[in-house]
Design an enzyme around this catalytic site. Structure first.
Site, PDB file in Angstrom:
ATOM      1  N   ASP A 162      -4.602  -8.325   9.192  1.00  0.00           N
ATOM      2  CA  ASP A 162      -5.199  -7.001   8.990  1.00  0.00           C
ATOM      3  C   ASP A 162      -6.384  -6.781   9.922  1.00  0.00           C
ATOM      4  OD1 ASP A 162      -3.738  -7.935   6.728  1.00  0.00           O
ATOM      5  OD2 ASP A 162      -4.666  -6.416   5.459  1.00  0.00           O
ATOM      6  N   HIS A 164      -7.788  -3.249   9.858  1.00  0.00           N
ATOM      7  CA  HIS A 164      -8.448  -2.268   8.988  1.00  0.00           C
ATOM      8  C   HIS A 164      -9.570  -1.469   9.656  1.00  0.00           C
ATOM      9  CE1 HIS A 164      -6.481  -2.514   5.178  1.00  0.00           C
ATOM     10  NE2 HIS A 164      -6.561  -3.835   5.132  1.00  0.00           N
ATOM     11  N   ASP A 190      -1.588  -3.047   8.587  1.00  0.00           N
ATOM     12  CA  ASP A 190      -2.892  -2.626   8.054  1.00  0.00           C
ATOM     13  C   ASP A 190      -3.910  -2.434   9.178  1.00  0.00           C
ATOM     14  OD1 ASP A 190      -1.813  -2.627   5.558  1.00  0.00           O
ATOM     15  OD2 ASP A 190      -3.336  -3.895   4.650  1.00  0.00           O
ATOM     16  N   ASP A 193      -7.598   2.445   7.522  1.00  0.00           N
ATOM     17  CA  ASP A 193      -8.265   2.439   6.210  1.00  0.00           C
ATOM     18  C   ASP A 193      -9.389   1.398   6.182  1.00  0.00           C
ATOM     19  OD1 ASP A 193      -6.746   4.483   5.152  1.00  0.00           O
ATOM     20  OD2 ASP A 193      -5.331   3.154   4.122  1.00  0.00           O
ATOM     21  N   ARG A 194     -10.301   1.625   5.231  1.00  0.00           N
ATOM     22  CA  ARG A 194     -11.429   0.724   4.960  1.00  0.00           C
ATOM     23  C   ARG A 194     -12.489   0.795   6.049  1.00  0.00           C
ATOM     24  NH1 ARG A 194     -10.714  -0.642  -0.436  1.00  0.00           N
ATOM     25  NH2 ARG A 194      -8.730  -1.673  -0.770  1.00  0.00           N
ATOM     26  N   ASN A 222       1.089  -2.322   4.221  1.00  0.00           N
ATOM     27  CA  ASN A 222       1.128  -1.395   3.086  1.00  0.00           C
ATOM     28  C   ASN A 222       0.189  -0.205   3.281  1.00  0.00           C
ATOM     29  OD1 ASN A 222      -0.968  -3.509   2.569  1.00  0.00           O
ATOM     30  ND2 ASN A 222      -1.414  -2.225   0.798  1.00  0.00           N
ATOM     31  N   HIS A 223      -0.824  -0.339   4.147  1.00  0.00           N
ATOM     32  CA  HIS A 223      -1.703   0.810   4.407  1.00  0.00           C
ATOM     33  C   HIS A 223      -1.092   1.795   5.398  1.00  0.00           C
ATOM     34  CE1 HIS A 223      -5.560   0.125   2.239  1.00  0.00           C
ATOM     35  NE2 HIS A 223      -4.989  -1.059   2.083  1.00  0.00           N
ATOM     36  N   HIS A 281       3.943  -8.521   6.651  1.00  0.00           N
ATOM     37  CA  HIS A 281       2.608  -8.197   6.165  1.00  0.00           C
ATOM     38  C   HIS A 281       2.349  -8.799   4.796  1.00  0.00           C
ATOM     39  CE1 HIS A 281      -1.138  -6.113   5.529  1.00  0.00           C
ATOM     40  NE2 HIS A 281      -0.703  -5.753   4.337  1.00  0.00           N
ATOM     41  N   ARG A 331      -1.650  -5.955  -8.557  1.00  0.00           N
ATOM     42  CA  ARG A 331      -1.365  -4.808  -7.692  1.00  0.00           C
ATOM     43  C   ARG A 331      -0.516  -3.749  -8.390  1.00  0.00           C
ATOM     44  NH1 ARG A 331      -2.933  -5.980  -2.454  1.00  0.00           N
ATOM     45  NH2 ARG A 331      -2.919  -8.170  -1.819  1.00  0.00           N
ATOM     46  N   HIS A 358      -2.392  -9.492   4.526  1.00  0.00           N
ATOM     47  CA  HIS A 358      -2.450  -8.778   3.243  1.00  0.00           C
ATOM     48  C   HIS A 358      -3.565  -9.229   2.301  1.00  0.00           C
ATOM     49  CE1 HIS A 358      -0.770  -6.046   0.357  1.00  0.00           C
ATOM     50  NE2 HIS A 358      -0.180  -6.944  -0.412  1.00  0.00           N
TER      51      HIS A 358
END
Length: 434
Positions: A162, A164, A190, A193-194, A222-223, A281, A331, A358
């Site tokens: 990731d 991010h 990923d 985001d974040r 997943n993002h 991922h 989750r 992840h």
């Protein structure tokens, strides 16, 4: 939920003899590798401009018009200049982007994924049917998308977890592990985001994918799902950076958001490296019996829950207390799995190792299932309370592994303060992230 790896050394590299795990040890194989060298300069190599493709499918053509891109806009877009600007930015500063340039880039990436080059690399996708033929005039069964859910790659390769939206970490990775124009990279998803610079990260990686497609490979995380990136920062970043003056018109941001997610839906979900290392991922799945199961996933994939195998590739987690594949209660989606499931899959697929991302790990990477699974995370200081490293898995031609770690700022100072306090928990931490 955690998969602990007690006291791995905070080092820059740690060598492993081969991808075949040999010991049930939680720490890297080399006890005292040399200290990490501080990144000095950003790669200056400028990748060649990707050649525009003449052939487009109908969906791509209609999308081209949908985003109001003119022929002059397309001709004026300079991919190499965009990459050069992003690679030379130096520090994590926001880079101004024109709306039309972003749409042009996304159109090209969309065409790449939906009409990928053939094995000889001579053209994009199959030729259109002859005018007047039955296949040209009828559409009883829609043709299967040529997008590839499973990439088949060869070592040597650098595998990243990731990122991010942490633009500076991405530049530090290229500086420490080699320019992406000369070294092969696999990113496990990923990208957004974040962090504060999701646009810089995803635009640079998409641009590199076009410029050097045999060097840069991108899996979906997943993002890169619309339901996730609507709520965890990416959509908000688009609205903030593409405002129409002082007004509240979000049409520009909405268009870009839809276009990004359209491209995400065609991204690969897994990769196999030299037929021995399976990468994704999230994690493995009870629905994964052969690699053809991954190859058979239909793209585009709009939602993870529409395909159970794809959902696990994006969301599943290892857990040392798992008894078989169990529902992932933390989750509230997908599964958790244990050592036996990893061993069984490696035997069934005749592979040596699984590499996934992840989850945050304090030193950037962590082992599971007697080193038959590695979690790698490439965004440093992802959570303030963890001060985690970023890491990259380096796989050489002989399939021997080493690790590059990038320290977060003031990490050592923080660790010294914790040691003096006497109550710090020095365990490696694997934390769940949405």
């Amino acid at each position: 939920m955690s998969a602990s790896n007690p006291n791995p050394p905070p080092s820059s590299t740690a060598s492993t003899p081969s991808t075949t795990p040999s010991a049930n040890a939680p720490s890297p194989a080399t006890p005292n590798p040399p200290p990490l060298a501080a990144p000095s300069a950003i790669p200056s190599a400028t990748p060649p401009t990707a050649k525009p493709t003449a052939d487009t499918n109908k969906e791509g053509a209609s999308d081209f018009n949908q985003w109001n891109i003119t022929e002059a806009d397309e001709k004026g877009f300079k991919l190499s200049q965009l990459i050069k600007k992003l690679l030379k930015q130096g520090t994590a500063k926001a880079v101004p982007f024109e709306q039309k340039d972003v749409h042009i880039l996304l159109n090209r990436v969309f065409k790449y994924y939906t009409c990928p080059p053939d094995k000889k690399g001579s053209s994009f996708g199959p030729p259109p049917p002859p005018p007047g033929s039955a296949s040209a005039t009828t559409s009883v069964t829609p043709p299967k998308s040529p997008a590839q859910p499973l990439l088949e790659l060869q070592a040597p390769i650098n595998i990243c977890g990731d990122t991010h939206g942490q633009y500076n970490d991405l530049l530090r990775i290229f500086n420490s592990c080699g320019a992406p124009t000369k070294n092969q990279y696999l990113f496990l998803g990923d990208y957004i985001d974040r962090g504060r610079h999701s646009l810089e990260v995803i635009i640079l990686l998409f641009a590199l994918k076009l410029a050097v497609p045999k060097k840069v490979h991108l899996l979906r995380g997943n993002h890169e799902l619309k339901a996730i990136n609507k709520n965890y920062g990416f959509y908000g970043e688009l609205k903030t950076r593409f405002r129409c003056g002082a007004g509240t018109n979000t049409g520009v941001a909405e268009g870009l958001y839809a276009h990004f997610n359209q491209v995400f839906s065609y991204m690969p979900l897994a990769a196999i490296v030299s037929k021995r290392i399976l990468c994704m991922h999230g994690g493995i799945s009870p629905h994964l019996r052969t690699l053809d199961d991954i190859r058979g996933i239909g793209l585009p994939l709009e939602t993870a829950k529409s395909n159970p195998l794809a959902c696990d590739l994006l969301w599943a987690d290892p857990e040392k207390t798992a008894n078989g594949f169990e529902p992932n209660k933390i989750r509230a989606i997908s599964h958790i799995f244990g050592k036996k499931e990893v061993d069984d899959l490696c035997k069934r697929l005749d592979i040596d190792l699984i590499v996934r991302a992840h989850q945050v790990v304090e030193y950037g990477y962590a082992f599971f299932a007697d080193r038959r699974l590695i979690t790698v995370f490439s965004a440093s200081r992802y959570q303030d309370e963890l001060h985690n490293y970023a890491a990259v898995v380096i796989v050489n031609r002989m399939l021997e592994l080493s690790f590059v770690q990038l320290k977060p700022e003031e990490f050592e100072k923080r660790r010294e303060e914790q040691d003096k306090a006497g109550g710090a928990n020095q365990e490696q931490v694997t934390a769940n992230t949405n």
